[in-house]
Design a protein around this motif. Sequence first.
Motif, PDB file in Angstrom:
ATOM      1  N   ILE A   1       0.831  -1.205   0.000  1.00  0.00           N
ATOM      2  CA  ILE A   1       0.000   0.000   0.000  1.00  0.00           C
ATOM      3  C   ILE A   1       0.864   1.252   0.000  1.00  0.00           C
ATOM      4  N   ALA A   2       1.934   1.241   0.811  1.00  0.00           N
ATOM      5  CA  ALA A   2       2.814   2.410   0.917  1.00  0.00           C
ATOM      6  C   ALA A   2       3.769   2.528  -0.269  1.00  0.00           C
TER       7      ALA A   2
ATOM      8  N   ALA B   1      -6.792   6.125   4.527  1.00  0.00           N
ATOM      9  CA  ALA B   1      -6.587   6.302   3.092  1.00  0.00           C
ATOM     10  C   ALA B   1      -7.636   7.257   2.545  1.00  0.00           C
TER      11      ALA B   1
ATOM     12  N   ASN C   1      -6.446   4.732  -4.122  1.00  0.00           N
ATOM     13  CA  ASN C   1      -5.095   4.985  -4.608  1.00  0.00           C
ATOM     14  C   ASN C   1      -4.297   5.943  -3.725  1.00  0.00           C
ATOM     15  N   GLY C   2      -4.740   6.224  -2.514  1.00  0.00           N
ATOM     16  CA  GLY C   2      -3.985   7.058  -1.584  1.00  0.00           C
ATOM     17  C   GLY C   2      -4.432   8.494  -1.630  1.00  0.00           C
ATOM     18  N   PRO C   3      -3.812   9.397  -0.921  1.00  0.00           N
ATOM     19  CA  PRO C   3      -2.639   9.191  -0.072  1.00  0.00           C
ATOM     20  C   PRO C   3      -2.977   8.380   1.185  1.00  0.00           C
ATOM     21  N   ASN C   4      -1.926   7.822   1.772  1.00  0.00           N
ATOM     22  CA  ASN C   4      -2.074   6.952   2.935  1.00  0.00           C
ATOM     23  C   ASN C   4      -1.339   7.550   4.129  1.00  0.00           C
TER      24      ASN C   4
ATOM     25  N   ASP D   1       2.548  10.621   7.481  1.00  0.00           N
ATOM     26  CA  ASP D   1       2.298  10.518   6.045  1.00  0.00           C
ATOM     27  C   ASP D   1       3.217   9.431   5.498  1.00  0.00           C
TER      28      ASP D   1
ATOM     29  N   ALA E   1       3.934   8.732   2.565  1.00  0.00           N
ATOM     30  CA  ALA E   1       4.667   9.148   1.369  1.00  0.00           C
ATOM     31  C   ALA E   1       5.973   9.865   1.724  1.00  0.00           C
TER      32      ALA E   1
ATOM     33  N   GLY F   1      -9.131   2.658   4.447  1.00  0.00           N
ATOM     34  CA  GLY F   1      -7.815   2.104   4.763  1.00  0.00           C
ATOM     35  C   GLY F   1      -7.909   0.707   5.338  1.00  0.00           C
TER      36      GLY F   1
END
Length: 177
Positions: free
Chosen positions: A25-26, A113, A117-120, A137, A139, A164
């Motif tokens: 996922i990340a 989430a 598709n994110g952001p996560n 975060d 990312a 999420g």
Amino acid sequence: MFYLNEEDRQREALAKNGTIALATIAGWQTEPCANVLPPVLAGYDYCRGPDLVLAHWRRNVSLGRLLAAVRETRLDLLLVEPAWIGTAADFRISAILCREGDTHVFRGLRLWAADINGPNWLIPDPSDRDLDPRCFDLAMKRMTPDEQVPFSDPETRDLGLLVGGIRWKAMAGGHLI
């Protein structure tokens, strides 16, 4: 000495699947921890991008031993644990960060989430008022606790936790979304 029963083995396998799903996922590339790291980290994965160890729950590994390994290596560590809510498994994360020689533990983190598709982000479980309110975060290059939250209101927070959680459980169960 620890005696592992079938429930311990199932919980460890679920946690291991959870770490693999979280890395996916990340968007983190993982590799087995090197032999030069403390033996307690054997069997865990190293993520080069965020420079951290991604660990899963094991009955025979104490939090104290993980804290000592983080202090020794100065690597951050995310510990994924399955949490049973009713009859379903969910995941919680403890982040152990080493900054300027001190270790800091952030427990009770959940995956948030914005969409599939994110952001996560990792955010503290809102049902536990005793948790540190900072978020992470995924990312970011390095795990950094942030006062900023990725949502504007409780409804958006709850929706992001739902998305999420569903995404994480689906990936950990082998059903990719």
